[in-house]
Design a protein around this motif. Structure first.
Motif, mmCIF file in Angstrom:
data_model
loop_
_atom_site.group_PDB
_atom_site.id
_atom_site.type_symbol
_atom_site.label_atom_id
_atom_site.label_comp_id
_atom_site.label_asym_id
_atom_site.label_seq_id
_atom_site.Cartn_x
_atom_site.Cartn_y
_atom_site.Cartn_z
ATOM 1 N N VAL A 35 0.877 -1.169 0.000
ATOM 2 C CA VAL A 35 0.000 0.000 0.000
ATOM 3 C C VAL A 35 0.912 1.217 0.000
ATOM 4 N N ASP A 48 -8.206 1.702 4.847
ATOM 5 C CA ASP A 48 -9.119 1.134 3.857
ATOM 6 C C ASP A 48 -8.815 -0.338 3.592
ATOM 7 N N GLN A 49 -7.544 -0.706 3.649
ATOM 8 C CA GLN A 49 -7.159 -2.097 3.426
ATOM 9 C C GLN A 49 -7.330 -2.949 4.676
ATOM 10 N N GLN A 215 -11.709 -7.197 -4.952
ATOM 11 C CA GLN A 215 -10.898 -5.995 -4.829
ATOM 12 C C GLN A 215 -10.211 -5.855 -3.477
ATOM 13 N N LEU A 216 -10.736 -6.532 -2.457
ATOM 14 C CA LEU A 216 -10.139 -6.472 -1.128
ATOM 15 C C LEU A 216 -9.670 -7.859 -0.713
ATOM 16 N N GLY A 277 -1.256 -4.146 -5.044
ATOM 17 C CA GLY A 277 -1.625 -3.386 -3.864
ATOM 18 C C GLY A 277 -3.019 -2.825 -3.971
#
Length: 277
Positions: A35, A48-49, A215-216, A277
């Motif tokens: 990230v 957010d991650q 996406q995550l 990332g």
């Protein structure tokens, strides 16, 4: 270098801040990604991650019920196909050796890990095939997928999902000490429930170019990851034959049978999962 630290810390994620570069994430599935950013920008991206991972609801508990029909105690043609598919995965090089956890942890620490997480070992990938309208056979957790020898122990019949308590319900034969079913059982359950034409599901730590992916990076066995994968399958032009990606992790392929899935993906599967990332 970070993965042994993750195991020693009994953690499900390790974070490494590199000044001027960002934060490296390492997950239990050996996924790693960066990230990028600095200052407040990095802080926002980091949260957010991390937040979805930290707040995910795991569905890894099992409810073992000794109600498996006697004529299934020794398996059936479906468990035979699952066994053969596991052997084929091994020949294709799609069953990476489990991480040598015994080289990282002492015998005492290893016992603690197994008790804490309720696992018998580490392994990668899983496979399942539909038995009937509501049930499916699935590989157990922590077993060598090339040696799925005993139904009721190495291959388990998933018969229901107890949503209130977050438990996968398994029908097992009496007198057999079963293993836990794969942690991805909740994902397979959702896909089968939504897609009556789905006959089998295969998950491997490999990749296929040109596929949509989550996406995550949610933890394996979480409702959030299962929902994200099921959503991608639902949106596919042909959900009963979908191949979707789990970001930094692998693929989930749906098909008529495990044999059909392997025939379809073998020419195009990539053994290296791209990291992002």
């Amino acid at each position: 270098a970070e993965y042994p630290l993750l195991v020693r810390a009994l953690a499900n994620i390790v974070l490494c801040h590199v000044p001027g570069e960002g934060v490296w994430f390492t997950t239990m599935e050996q996924g790693h990604f960066l990230v990028e950013g600095t200052g407040s920008e990095l802080a926002r991206a980091f949260v957010d991650q991390l937040l979805p991972v930290a707040t995910a609801r795991l569905v890894i508990d099992n409810d073992f019920r000794p109600d498996l029909e006697p004529d299934l105690w020794d398996g059936d043609e479906i468990t035979a196909e699952i066994r053969q598919a596991g052997q084929r995965l091994d020949k294709l090089g799609l069953l990476p050796n489990p991480f040598p956890i015994e080289d990282v942890l002492s015998e005492r620490d290893l016992r603690h890990v197994k008790r804490l997480y309720g696992i018998g070992g580490l392994s990668y990938g899983n496979l399942s095939q539909r038995k009937d309208e509501t049930r499916f056979w699935m590989s157990a957790s922590g077993v060598d997928k090339s040696k799925l020898d005993q139904p009721g122990r190495d291959i388990l019949l998933v018969s229901d999902y107890d949503a209130e308590n977050g438990r996968i319900v398994l029908s097992v034969p009496p007198g057999v000490e079963p293993r836990r079913v794969s942690v991805d059982a909740i994902e397979h359950w959702m896909i089968y429930q939504e897609n009556p034409d789905a006959g089998a599901i295969l998950h491997v730590h490999a990749w296929v170019e040109g596929i949509d992916s989550t996406q995550l990076v949610f933890p394996c066995g979480s409702e959030q990851l299962a929902s994200a994968v099921a959503d991608l399958v639902r949106k596919d032009a042909d959900p009963a034959r979908a191949i979707v990606g789990l970001r930094n992790h692998g693929i989930t392929a749906v098909g008529e049978s495990l044999t059909e899935i392997l025939d379809r993906i073998e020419p195009k599967v990539l053994r290296q999962v791209p990291m992002s990332g």
